[in-house]
Write a protein that holds these residues in place. Structure first.
Motif, PDB file in Angstrom:
ATOM      1  N   TRP A   1       4.763  -1.639  -5.527  1.00 19.74           N
ATOM      2  CA  TRP A   1       4.887  -1.084  -4.185  1.00 19.74           C
ATOM      3  C   TRP A   1       3.720  -0.176  -3.820  1.00 19.74           C
ATOM      4  O   TRP A   1       3.410   0.003  -2.644  1.00 19.74           O
TER       5      TRP A   1
ATOM      6  N   GLU B   1       1.445   5.736  -0.953  1.00 21.81           N
ATOM      7  CA  GLU B   1       2.522   5.171  -0.161  1.00 21.81           C
ATOM      8  C   GLU B   1       3.239   4.079  -0.952  1.00 21.81           C
ATOM      9  O   GLU B   1       2.614   3.349  -1.726  1.00 21.81           O
TER      10      GLU B   1
ATOM     11  N   VAL C   1       6.026   2.412   0.863  1.00 19.28           N
ATOM     12  CA  VAL C   1       6.638   1.564   1.882  1.00 19.28           C
ATOM     13  C   VAL C   1       5.634   0.502   2.297  1.00 19.28           C
ATOM     14  O   VAL C   1       4.510   0.805   2.694  1.00 19.28           O
TER      15      VAL C   1
ATOM     16  N   MET D   1      14.428   1.629   2.677  1.00 18.19           N
ATOM     17  CA  MET D   1      13.013   1.890   2.419  1.00 18.19           C
ATOM     18  C   MET D   1      12.669   3.340   2.745  1.00 18.19           C
ATOM     19  O   MET D   1      11.958   4.014   1.997  1.00 18.19           O
ATOM     20  N   THR D   2      13.187   3.828   3.852  1.00 23.89           N
ATOM     21  CA  THR D   2      12.945   5.223   4.240  1.00 23.89           C
ATOM     22  C   THR D   2      13.558   6.179   3.221  1.00 23.89           C
ATOM     23  O   THR D   2      12.937   7.182   2.831  1.00 23.89           O
TER      24      THR D   2
ATOM     25  N   ALA E   1      11.482   6.103  -0.040  1.00 25.74           N
ATOM     26  CA  ALA E   1      10.189   6.766   0.146  1.00 25.74           C
ATOM     27  C   ALA E   1      10.358   8.285   0.167  1.00 25.74           C
ATOM     28  O   ALA E   1       9.556   9.021  -0.427  1.00 25.74           O
TER      29      ALA E   1
END
Length: 636
Positions: free
Chosen positions: A272, A286, A288, A338-339, A342
């Motif tokens: 990822w 990151e 996401v 996903m949020t 993260a």
């Protein structure tokens, strides 16, 4: 009294005697003024005379860079300046840049005198402004002289080009530090490099100041300011980003929903990770992105749970005796998860890895427990139908009927929903207990020609139960020929070539309340009951209208394909006919459903096989014996 003895009164004489002592001073002032006026006239005449005498010539005393141009015409003055002033195109200027020098040649820069500008200034002395100003300037030139500074010019485009060339040589872009993933999946870092940029505007201003001075030395230098360019991503920032990436990629990530947990392995988390410049400099780690979305799309299959409708319990006598609670379903909210992931990884420091609550969407069952409890006491049997059939190879000894009936049994159809036979049963498989059974192909029966053949007894029985419950009916197809165990004109065959190419049987629950479908199976018998909340509807059927009857015949065929003395019914005789049946459903005296079903039954002749022994073969005829004189002729 005589005149000598009398006192004199000045006032009596008009003051004449009192002014007599002031007359000499007045005469002096008047004389001075007259002299000044006369001098001014002479001076004016002199200045005018000089202007006339020096028309088209430089006034006396005018000098440019020490070269006297007084009395010369413009052409002569230009020649004298060219001959007298030292040259300006010999010399060099060094641009000192970080310990290195770039030489600029005065000649290549086009450094020279601006003769026209100098002549314009020289010939303007005493000839501009008001008469008084011209006179003052002319007198000043006559008395003290008028010294003018030489005017220097150069090619500014050549200067700009020289500075650009120097900048191309010394300017250097900054290189950001970066982190990437090598073939082994490790994060590797490249260091940052500072850039530099010549301040061309400041250098141009310094060079112009030197070039503009007529007495500039032949060898001089200018220190050029070099401005540093910072990289947007420093080495230290990239080092920290690499450390964070390795830290996050070492985790087996635990996700959860309630008591259910799922582990995402570290190698997936590593895939990822990406690196992007931060808005105000630096490097941001990151997670996401498309790779995370792919991982969560796979996880979604494990998280997904179909809702389970509440169910009704029936007693031995057929009444509804209880409710089985429904279960909510769920689906993974990929974007929300996903949020959440993260955010958890953003806050993670060394220590125990986080357990992350996934974002899920709750899917309520179509029939909730609350609704089932509400209607259960009100439910009664709305419609029922029973079909008796002979178990045999045509229906896989009844399994091709009982298996789908058991699958359907317990199905709840919520208010306003459609029921589809194939959607409820699914694709038949041998693991479910199905086997080969009968099918009608090209007007002939094949007892084992179709997998799950004979299933139509199930669909026909359920269709008739729904029809008698007064429900809205949908798709219905009659068989190729009429089968006597079904009600005339109300059979409902189904078939499937592919999932999208199939013949279905459907109906809709339009009662406003859920309905329950129950089946009862015994050897050779299938029955369907439909339970719901009665709303006063009544169902009636017309007597079937039969037309265009075509009588079938029953043939006996003697064959050796079966044992001698045995019989085999290959096909039963079925008369062809057109049949119409009308169903009418009323409620409170009003018709709510009325449809006429047309069935086009084809004629099929019966066929009974009887086994016989094969006929004996005839003895072969003896071959003739040829004579000695016989000859053989062959034609070609």
């Amino acid at each position: 009294m005589t005149s000598e003895s009398l006192p004199l009164d000045a006032g009596a004489l008009g003051g004449t005697t009192a002014r007599a002592p002031g007359w000499p001073w007045l005469r002096l002032v008047l004389a001075f003024l007259g002299s000044a006026f006369g001098g001014g006239v002479l001076l004016l005449a002199l200045l005018v005379g000089i202007q006339v005498a020096y028309a088209g010539r430089a006034l006396p005393g005018v000098r440019v860079g020490g070269v006297d141009l007084g009395g010369l015409t413009r052409a002569d003055a230009a020649s004298r300046l060219e001959a007298s002033l030292p040259g300006l195109d010999h010399g060099t200027l060094s641009l000192v840049i970080g310990g290195e020098a770039v030489l600029l040649d005065y000649g290549e820069l086009g450094r020279d005198y601006d003769a026209e500008a100098m002549l314009d200034s020289a010939f303007a002395v005493g000839r501009g402004g008001t008469p008084l100003a011209r006179g003052v300037e002319e007198l000043r030139a006559l008395v003290r002289g008028a010294e003018l500074t030489p005017v220097v010019r150069w090619n500014d485009a050549a200067l700009a080009s020289a500075l650009r060339t120097a900048a191309e040589r010394f300017d250097r872009l900054a290189v950001d530090a970066a982190v990437s993933r090598d073939d082994a999946g490790r994060f590797v870092m490249s260091e940052a490099t500072f850039g530099r940029r010549l301040d061309q505007a400041a250098a141009a201003a310094d060079v112009r100041a030197i070039l503009a001075a007529p007495d500039a030395p032949a060898q001089t230098s200018v220190d050029v300011l070099v401005r540093p360019i910072l990289p947007r991503v420093l080495t230290s920032q990239a080092e920290f980003a690499r450390y964070r990436a390795e830290l996050l990629s070492s985790l087996d990530l635990t996700t959860r929903d309630g008591k259910d947990t799922w582990v995402i392995p570290a190698d997936q988390v590593r895939s990822w990770v990406s690196f992007k410049p931060a808005p105000f400099g630096g490097l941001r780690v990151e997670v996401v992105g498309p790779q995370m979305a792919t991982s969560l799309a796979t996880l979604a299959k494990d998280v997904a749970r179909n809702p389970k409708d509440a169910a009704f319990l029936t007693g031995k006598s057929g009444q509804i005796v209880g409710v089985v609670e429904g279960v909510n379903g769920r689906a993974l909210d990929v974007a929300g998860s996903m949020t959440a992931i993260a955010a958890a990884l953003e806050q993670f420091e060394e220590g125990s890895p986080p357990s992350i609550q996934l974002a899920v969407t709750i899917i309520a069952p179509k029939l909730t427990t609350e609704e089932a409890n509400k209607v259960a006491p009100l439910m009664t049997r709305l419609g029922t139908w029973t079909t008796n059939y002979p178990p045999g190879e045509g229906n896989y000894w009844g399994k091709n009927i009982s298996v789908p009936a058991n699958i359907i049994s317990g199905t709840v159809v919520t208010a306003e929903s459609w029921f589809s036979f194939w959607d409820a049963v699914g694709i038949p498989t041998s693991e479910q207990g199905y086997g080969p059974g009968g099918v009608i192909v090209n007007g002939r029966s094949d007892p084992t020609g179709a997998f799950a053949g004979g299933i139509c007894s199930c669909s026909t029985t359920l269709f008739n139960a729904a029809a008698r419950a007064g429900l809205e009916l949908g798709i219905r197809n009659n068989h190729y020929y009429y089968i006597p165990r079904y009600p005339l004109g109300l059979d409902a065959t189904v078939w499937m070539y592919t999932w999208t190419s199939r013949g279905d049987m459907t109906f809709r629950n339009d009662t406003g309340h859920p309905i329950l479908i129950r089946s009862t199976n015994s050897y050779g018998v299938v029955r369907f009951d439909i339970y719901g909340v009665p709303d006063g509807r009544t169902t009636t059927f017309s007597t079937p209208v039969i037309k265009n009857v075509v009588q079938s015949v029953d043939r006996t065929i003697y064959t050796t394909e079966i044992p001698v003395g045995t019989q085999k019914r290959v096909e039963f005789p079925h008369d062809g006919m057109d049949v119409w049946v009308t169903r009418t459903v009323t409620r409170d005296g009003a018709v709510i459903h009325q449809e006429t079903y047309y069935s086009d039954y084809k004629r099929v002749d019966g066929e009974l096989w009887i086994g016989v022994a094969p006929s004996p073969e005839p003895a072969p005829a003896p071959e003739p014996t040829p004579s000695a004189s016989a000859t053989t002729t062959v034609s070609v």
